[in-house]
Design an enzyme around this catalytic site. Structure first.
Site, PDB file in Angstrom:
ATOM      1  CG  HIS A   1      -5.578  28.051 -12.701  1.00 30.62           C
ATOM      2  ND1 HIS A   1      -5.239  27.300 -13.783  1.00 30.62           N
ATOM      3  CD2 HIS A   1      -4.404  28.523 -12.203  1.00 30.62           C
ATOM      4  CE1 HIS A   1      -3.920  27.316 -13.940  1.00 30.62           C
ATOM      5  NE2 HIS A   1      -3.384  28.058 -12.986  1.00 30.62           N
TER       6      HIS A   1
ATOM      7  N   GLY B   1       0.821  -1.203   0.000  1.00 35.22           N
ATOM      8  CA  GLY B   1       0.000   0.000   0.000  1.00 35.22           C
ATOM      9  C   GLY B   1       0.854   1.251   0.000  1.00 35.22           C
ATOM     10  N   PRO B   2       0.262   2.388  -0.350  1.00 32.81           N
ATOM     11  CG  PRO B   2      -1.218   3.927  -1.266  1.00 32.81           C
ATOM     12  CD  PRO B   2      -1.149   2.566  -0.679  1.00 32.81           C
ATOM     13  N   PRO B   3       2.589   4.850   1.049  1.00 36.90           N
ATOM     14  CG  PRO B   3       4.423   6.164   0.509  1.00 36.90           C
ATOM     15  CD  PRO B   3       3.217   5.544  -0.072  1.00 36.90           C
TER      16      PRO B   3
ATOM     17  CE  LYS C   1       3.253   0.091   3.438  1.00 33.87           C
ATOM     18  NZ  LYS C   1       2.720   1.442   3.243  1.00 33.87           N
TER      19      LYS C   1
ATOM     20  CG  HIS D   1      -1.764  32.364 -13.050  1.00 36.96           C
ATOM     21  ND1 HIS D   1      -0.894  32.124 -14.094  1.00 36.96           N
ATOM     22  CD2 HIS D   1      -1.971  31.151 -12.472  1.00 36.96           C
ATOM     23  CE1 HIS D   1      -0.606  30.835 -14.135  1.00 36.96           C
ATOM     24  NE2 HIS D   1      -1.254  30.217 -13.149  1.00 36.96           N
ATOM     25  CD  GLU D   2      -3.266  30.744  -8.653  1.00 41.85           C
ATOM     26  OE1 GLU D   2      -4.004  29.755  -8.796  1.00 41.85           O
ATOM     27  OE2 GLU D   2      -2.033  30.715  -8.866  1.00 41.85           O
TER      28      GLU D   2
ATOM     29  CB  THR E   1      -1.988   3.124   3.879  1.00 39.85           C
ATOM     30  OG1 THR E   1      -0.867   2.353   3.472  1.00 39.85           O
ATOM     31  CG2 THR E   1      -2.404   4.049   2.770  1.00 39.85           C
TER      32      THR E   1
ATOM     33  CG  ASP F   1      -0.586  26.090 -14.250  1.00 40.42           C
ATOM     34  OD1 ASP F   1      -0.617  25.432 -13.200  1.00 40.42           O
ATOM     35  OD2 ASP F   1      -0.752  27.327 -14.292  1.00 40.42           O
TER      36      ASP F   1
END
Ligand code: ADP
Ligand code: ZN
Length: 545
Positions: A356, A130-132, A136, A352-353, A134, A430
């Site tokens: 988006h 599993g991903p770091p 384990k 700019h923001e 999570t 971007d």
């Protein structure tokens, strides 16, 4: 008597005269023999010290692992004894299937005899994938805590050293030790550090890794499941593991621990909130909904950050405000309010923001805008945060195209307002993300009508860099030209769509810029006002500032 004078110790004493006179007296009272022994001891003392120093040096230097392999092949596994582990299954949440799968181990560990009598074989190795973050390690500890058995922990990288043979010696030592404490659990974190596919690496130190891996395989074959030693290994890269490790009789059981879903996140938050003072207004579900993609460790960190923040503000409990602020900090990095920026620079970031945010709102199937801010952060000068409504499992073509348009929204807003000569470098990230998306759509996910659903890239494992790199497979020049054209076309279409949207809503662009200049951060309800061309409401608590 003369020996005293040649003795180094005597030289250290300044006045030889005094010594001579003393010696004469001494010879009369104390037997010479004893003094002789003392002197021998004293004369060798510096050598002893040197030897001790030499070994200390060896132990702490890299070289030690080569020369000193006889002495330093000791396992680095740390043992946490049964009563020091207080973690139980109640401390782990958000991975119920994994918990159920692994809970049968507790039975085995508690009563190995029961299974032994029947002749049943206890599993030797369990692989947690599993991903770091999570949980384990947490889950493995919980098994030890529930079964009340010792827990040995070691990281895969602890085995790998510069010199061949050390890792293997450590493996032998670790297994020998653990057998003495059976029933017990050995937890090997990051097993991919030693367990990579053999014969594929390009980096150095291969031989050592392969020997270590061989030794692990040999040891695992060597002991019977009934001995009560269970090895739990964790990795987030199952794909790079050597198939020999996954063979029956070794790590043949694999348990996947995915990132928690929204219900899981709520439970994990509740577990960690139990440990701190939480005010009554806090609703864990609200935080859980706003944190898709967060791992258990991220959520633990979120609660901890909020506690620190509340303490800094001299509060006695943690409220929603601190939790929201910490969430933003984890999502976007900490604020850098001290950064000096001119008004015109701030204004260009605001445009700019806003670009988006507006495109993101108006293209179909796009995640809702959560927040827009022009407060500089660690990683960026401004951020627009989109958060998915639900957990996302796969994306469709329309969503992906909308993402590309939205990513270009920032650059286009700058271009419309300041002209193409004044556009900034602020859009580089971007552009990178959008281009990668477009490339994958064409070459990997089969979204191009011209090229069809065919895989045009190959993911390569680059062992020296530790990540995967995609490369174009070999194709004719003609195909490559078509691929390039298709990517360009896809990008262009979505760029034009974003441009059209911003031209048509230029009044909203200006209004959002103004709101950002005034409030620095705007949230989704303020964006609602802006999009429906209403007066923008003030953010919560604005008057209190
Ligand atoms: P991993 O080994 O998967 O990288 P860890 O077990 O080391 O992750 O998790 C680090 C910390 O994050 C844990 O000590 C715990 O506080 C928190 N955590 C992670 N996952 C969970 C979970 N599923 N439930 C509760 N806490 C969790
Ligand atoms: Zn941008």
């Amino acid at each position: 008597m003369t020996q005293y004078i040649t003795n180094m110790f005597v030289y250290n004493i300044k006045s030889l005269d005094v010594l001579f006179t003393k010696d004469i007296i001494i010879t009369n009272t104390i037997p010479v023999k004893q003094n002789f022994l003392v002197s021998i001891f004293l004369s060798w003392l510096p050598f002893f010290l040197l030897i001790v120093l030499f070994f200390c040096f060896l132990k702490y230097s890299q070289i030690s692992n080569g020369i000193g392999s006889l002495f330093f092949g000791k396992s680095k596994a740390k043992m946490l004894s049964d009563n020091s582990i207080k973690i139980t299954f109640l401390d782990v949440a958000g991975c119920n299937e994994a918990k159920e799968d692994i809970s049968e181990l507790v039975e085995y560990l508690k009563e190995p005899q029961k299974f032994k009598k029947l002749g049943g074989k206890i599993p030797k190795g369990i692989l947690l994938v599993g991903p770091p973050g999570t949980g384990k390690t947490l889950l493995a500890k919980a098994v030890a805590g529930e079964a009340n058995v010792p827990f040995f922990t070691i990281s895969g990288s602890d085995f790998v050293e510069m010199f061949v043979g050390i890792g293997a010696a450590r493996v032998r030592d670790m297994f020998k030790n653990s057998r003495k404490h059976s029933p017990c659990i050995i937890f090997i974190d990051e097993i991919d550090a030693v367990g990579r596919k053999r014969g594929t690496g390009v980096s150095g130190g291969n031989e050592e890794r392969e020997q270590t891996l061989n030794q692990i395989l040999v040891e695992m074959d060597g002991f019977e499941g009934n001995e009560g030693v269970i090895i739990i290994a964790a990795t987030n890269r199952q794909d790079v593991l050597d198939p020999a490790l996954l063979r029956p009789g070794r790590f043949d059981r694999q348990i996947v621990i995915p990132l928690p879903d929204v219900v899981g996140r709520e439970e994990i938050l509740k577990i960690h909130m139990r440990k701190v003072a939480i005010s009554n207004d806090v609703v864990p579900m609200v935080i859980a909904r706003g944190t898709p993609g967060f791992s258990g460790a991220d959520l633990a960190n979120l609660v901890n950050e909020s506690a620190l923040l509340a303490a800094r503000c001299n509060k006695t409990t943690i409220s929603m405000i601190e939790l929201e602020k910490s969430k933003d900090k984890i999502l976007m990095g900490s604020e850098r309010r001290s950064m000096v920026m001119t008004e015109s620079h701030k204004e260009s970031i605001a445009y700019h923001e806003s670009g988006h945010a507006i495109v993101g709102r108006l293209v179909p199937d796009h995640d809702p805008v959560h927040k827009v801010t022009i407060i500089p952060r660690e990683k960026s000068l401004g951020v627009t945060v989109f958060l998915p409504k639900d957990d996302v499992f796969s994306l469709n073509r329309q969503t992906l195209e909308s993402q590309i348009s939205t990513l270009y929204g920032g650059r286009i807003a700058e271009e419309i307002i300041y002209g193409s000569n004044k556009i900034s470098t602020g859009a580089s990230h971007d552009i990178k993300v959008a281009t990668n998306l477009a490339r994958k759509m064409i070459t990997k996910w089969g979204f191009s009508d011209k090229l069809g659903p065919i895989l045009y890239t190959e993911e390569h494992q680059d062992f020296s860099l530790g990540n995967s790199v995609s490369k174009l497979k070999y194709f004719s020049d003609k195909t490559i030209r078509i691929i390039d054209k298709e990517i360009q076309l896809l990008v262009k279409e979505n760029y034009q769509r974003a441009k059209k949207i911003l031209h048509e809503n230029i009044d909203i662009l200006h209004a959002m810029k103004d709101a950002l200049m005034k409030y620095e951060t705007i949230n989704s309800s303020q964006i609602d006002d802006l999009m429906s061309r209403k007066l923008v409401r003030e953010p919560d608590g604005w008057n209190l500032r």
